[in-house]
Design a protein around this motif. Structure first.
Motif, PDB file in Angstrom:
ATOM      1  N   ASN A  33       0.787  -1.237   0.000  1.00  0.00           N
ATOM      2  CA  ASN A  33       0.000   0.000   0.000  1.00  0.00           C
ATOM      3  C   ASN A  33       0.825   1.297   0.000  1.00  0.00           C
ATOM      4  O   ASN A  33       0.272   2.385   0.129  1.00  0.00           O
ATOM      5  N   VAL A  34       2.149   1.204  -0.133  1.00  0.00           N
ATOM      6  CA  VAL A  34       2.982   2.412  -0.063  1.00  0.00           C
ATOM      7  C   VAL A  34       2.864   3.260  -1.340  1.00  0.00           C
ATOM      8  O   VAL A  34       3.181   4.452  -1.347  1.00  0.00           O
ATOM      9  N   GLY A  35       2.388   2.611  -2.443  1.00  0.00           N
ATOM     10  CA  GLY A  35       2.206   3.360  -3.687  1.00  0.00           C
ATOM     11  C   GLY A  35       3.101   2.908  -4.831  1.00  0.00           C
ATOM     12  O   GLY A  35       3.378   3.683  -5.753  1.00  0.00           O
ATOM     13  N   LYS A  36       3.540   1.650  -4.813  1.00  0.00           N
ATOM     14  CA  LYS A  36       4.454   1.146  -5.851  1.00  0.00           C
ATOM     15  C   LYS A  36       3.792   1.152  -7.235  1.00  0.00           C
ATOM     16  O   LYS A  36       4.334   1.696  -8.201  1.00  0.00           O
ATOM     17  N   SER A  37       2.621   0.523  -7.312  1.00  0.00           N
ATOM     18  CA  SER A  37       1.952   0.426  -8.614  1.00  0.00           C
ATOM     19  C   SER A  37       1.539   1.814  -9.102  1.00  0.00           C
ATOM     20  O   SER A  37       1.657   2.128 -10.293  1.00  0.00           O
ATOM     21  N   SER A  38       1.082   2.665  -8.172  1.00  0.00           N
ATOM     22  CA  SER A  38       0.684   4.033  -8.555  1.00  0.00           C
ATOM     23  C   SER A  38       1.876   4.799  -9.108  1.00  0.00           C
ATOM     24  O   SER A  38       1.746   5.590 -10.043  1.00  0.00           O
ATOM     25  N   SER A  53      -4.824  -0.131  -5.644  1.00  0.00           N
ATOM     26  CA  SER A  53      -5.991  -0.305  -4.787  1.00  0.00           C
ATOM     27  C   SER A  53      -5.760   0.300  -3.421  1.00  0.00           C
ATOM     28  O   SER A  53      -4.636   0.331  -2.933  1.00  0.00           O
ATOM     29  N   GLY A  57      -2.145  -5.269  -0.445  1.00  0.00           N
ATOM     30  CA  GLY A  57      -2.021  -6.639  -0.944  1.00  0.00           C
ATOM     31  C   GLY A  57      -2.521  -6.820  -2.357  1.00  0.00           C
ATOM     32  O   GLY A  57      -2.787  -7.926  -2.800  1.00  0.00           O
ATOM     33  N   LYS A  58      -2.647  -5.701  -3.090  1.00  0.00           N
ATOM     34  CA  LYS A  58      -3.190  -5.799  -4.453  1.00  0.00           C
ATOM     35  C   LYS A  58      -2.238  -6.562  -5.379  1.00  0.00           C
ATOM     36  O   LYS A  58      -2.651  -7.401  -6.156  1.00  0.00           O
ATOM     37  N   THR A  59      -0.946  -6.212  -5.312  1.00  0.00           N
ATOM     38  CA  THR A  59       0.020  -6.845  -6.212  1.00  0.00           C
ATOM     39  C   THR A  59       0.594  -8.076  -5.529  1.00  0.00           C
ATOM     40  O   THR A  59       1.301  -7.968  -4.524  1.00  0.00           O
ATOM     41  N   LYS A 143       3.647   9.741  -1.222  1.00  0.00           N
ATOM     42  CA  LYS A 143       2.424  10.385  -0.688  1.00  0.00           C
ATOM     43  C   LYS A 143       2.726  11.720  -0.015  1.00  0.00           C
ATOM     44  O   LYS A 143       2.134  12.068   1.012  1.00  0.00           O
ATOM     45  N   ASP A 145       1.938  14.562  -0.829  1.00  0.00           N
ATOM     46  CA  ASP A 145       0.802  15.501  -0.853  1.00  0.00           C
ATOM     47  C   ASP A 145      -0.016  15.450   0.433  1.00  0.00           C
ATOM     48  O   ASP A 145      -0.794  16.351   0.729  1.00  0.00           O
ATOM     49  N   LYS A 146       0.167  14.388   1.228  1.00  0.00           N
ATOM     50  CA  LYS A 146      -0.678  14.193   2.415  1.00  0.00           C
ATOM     51  C   LYS A 146      -0.240  15.012   3.622  1.00  0.00           C
ATOM     52  O   LYS A 146      -0.979  15.114   4.589  1.00  0.00           O
ATOM     53  N   THR A 176       1.856  11.142  -6.469  1.00  0.00           N
ATOM     54  CA  THR A 176       1.135  10.920  -7.732  1.00  0.00           C
ATOM     55  C   THR A 176       0.045  11.978  -7.895  1.00  0.00           C
ATOM     56  O   THR A 176      -0.315  12.329  -9.013  1.00  0.00           O
TER      57      THR A 176
END
Ligand code: GTP
Ligand code: MG
Length: 200
Positions: A33-38, A53, A57-59, A143, A145-146, A176
């Motif tokens: 969830n750290v943002g690899k795929s994004s 997602s 655990g998406k990938t 992330k 921007d957060k 992103t």
């Protein structure tokens, strides 16, 4: 470098005989969830190349993407996802470490750390693992921007301390949403790949 041509090559699960496409590989590593795929999508200026997602655990597989017919971005499963069984966690860990040890073409790892939090125990262990095996890496804080600019700076100090990095400016801020860091990483890729060309 603009990513003009990008194509999905394969998904891979087994921890033996990693595919050898004869292209240099840059692997994207980080906790779930750290943002690899994004990040891969943002670098490629698309939302669609890789599934992302809000659910960690998406990938689950190792995914290879060929960019400009020059190099591969390798999207790794995230480590440290709490909600899977111990056996499943071990399987993912074996997949990640197996790939990092055995890929013939790996030239650099992008290690992603969530800028909002101190590195997790798994982040620190993974970083020490990269250092121990002398795998070239770049730390990317995702992330951004957060939190505010000032908080980003404070967090980067903490990340550098925990990972024992000599300079804070070696950590690349990435978002992103605000499109921060994309150009820096593209330029860095140019540099990494041109070095690779001259040495191989
Ligand atoms: P796994 O495949 O589960 O290991 O996750 P991942 O590291 O590939 O993360 P993914 O790219 O799927 O992103 C996880 C969540 O974080 C999604 O809801 C994304 O929209 C969100 N996200 C990713 N990058 C950013 C960012 O820069 N800013 C913000 N605000 N959200 C982000
Ligand atoms: Mg992913």
């Amino acid at each position: 470098m603009e990513f003009e041509k990008k194509e999905f090559l394969t998904s891979f699960a087994a921890s033996e005989n990693y595919p050898d496409y004869h292209y240099p590989e840059i692997a994207v590593l980080g906790r779930s969830n750290v943002g690899k795929s994004s990040m891969i999508n943002a670098l490629c200026n698309t939302q669609k190349l890789v599934k992302t997602s809000g659910q960690p655990g998406k990938t689950r597989l190792i995914n290879y993407f060929l960019i400009n017919k020059m190099f591969c971005l390798v999207d790794l499963p995230g480590y440290g996802y709490a909600k899977v069984s111990k056996i499943e966690k071990e399987k993912w860990k074996d997949r990640i470490e197996g790939y990092l040890m055995k890929s013939k073409n790996l030239i650099c790892v992008f290690h992603l750390i969530d800028i909002r939090h101190e590195p997790t125990k798994d982040d620190v262990l993974m970083h020490e693992w990269l250092v121990y095996f002398r795998i070239p890496y770049v730390v990317i804080a995702t992330k951004s921007d957060k939190i505010s600019k000032n908080q980003c700076h404070q967090q980067k100090i903490k990340i550098a301390e925990q990972l024992k990095l000599p300079i804070i400016s070696s950590i690349i801020e990435f978002s992103t949403i605000k499109k921060v860091g994309i150009r820096t990483i593209q330029n860095m890729l140019d540099e990494i790949l041109s070095k690779e060309e001259t040495t191989s």
